[in-house]
Enzyme design. Sequence first.
Site, mmCIF file in Angstrom:
data_model
loop_
_atom_site.group_PDB
_atom_site.id
_atom_site.type_symbol
_atom_site.label_atom_id
_atom_site.label_comp_id
_atom_site.label_asym_id
_atom_site.label_seq_id
_atom_site.Cartn_x
_atom_site.Cartn_y
_atom_site.Cartn_z
ATOM 1 N N GLU A 1 4.552 20.739 -19.334
ATOM 2 C CA GLU A 1 4.060 20.460 -20.683
ATOM 3 C C GLU A 1 2.799 19.603 -20.679
ATOM 4 O O GLU A 1 1.889 19.818 -21.498
ATOM 5 C CB GLU A 1 5.143 19.753 -21.494
ATOM 6 N N ASP A 2 2.706 18.644 -19.755
ATOM 7 C CA ASP A 2 1.644 17.639 -19.824
ATOM 8 C C ASP A 2 0.589 17.722 -18.729
ATOM 9 O O ASP A 2 -0.350 16.917 -18.715
ATOM 10 C CB ASP A 2 2.262 16.231 -19.781
#
Length: 296
Positions: free
Chosen positions: A114-115
Amino acid sequence: NYDSSANADDGSCDFSCFGCLDEAATNYDPDATIDDGTCVYEDLIDSSYQKISSKGQKIIYQALIIAYNGHDGQIRKSGEPYIHHPIEVAKIVAKDIGLDYVSIASAILHDVVEDTSITLDDLNESVGLEISRIVDGLTKISTLKKNEDYSVQAENYRKMLLTLHNDIRVILIKTADRLHNMRTIDFLSKAKQDQMASESLYIYAPLAHRVGLYNIKNELEDLSLRILETRKYNLVKNKIDKEVISTSKEFVLKLKFEEAKTLGIIKKITNGFIIPLSLIHISEPTRLGMISYAVF
């Protein structure tokens, strides 16, 4: 991109201690130590409730390298390096919940897709399909849109979480993730604190109860109420603290009284009460230590 087998040019750790990120460094050695000299990797292995096989230890080591490379340079609202968060989540998963090495590695990697630029294919190649699937499930949960009226929509949302992935470890790791976020909630804005606390109270605490994580459920409720009902929380906490102190004092005095009575120091007793004719000063070395107090 990242090189999961990379190390510093001289083969040593790029950081002087855990969390002390060198901005120029691109790789990480999990043999780095935290402030008290404990090895990050060894501390994680030693804290595990389950005994981790040599294969599992290698996977966890690999996950640490990937996570450090992926999160390098990222900072949390608290000002600490972002990598602190997945490490703490992994410790909750390992020690408090007692899950296997696959879950520990997945907890370490739960935010990388996600990051960071790391993909599920990267994880599949480096740590295996099982872990990449769990991370995929955790990523999907993070991207779900939630209705702001958590008290109304909570049950529907919990059902959605439980049916989103057929591996219960996804839910357990997500619960550990939420617990650590709640423990560090003070660094967020008031609006985000209220949002996270509402989610935790109406969604994650009941979910933790449903899967048998009773201690985590209780802590989530306490942390949530501290944010949402600060005044009531403080009133209850202060009352409990006073009762605990009072109970502790009574227990200690009872122990000392029984010890003194056994030694024959206290003589005057009628119907179980000490007759208040005088102050009886006691100063006798016993197995409880030096007793020195007055009985009225």
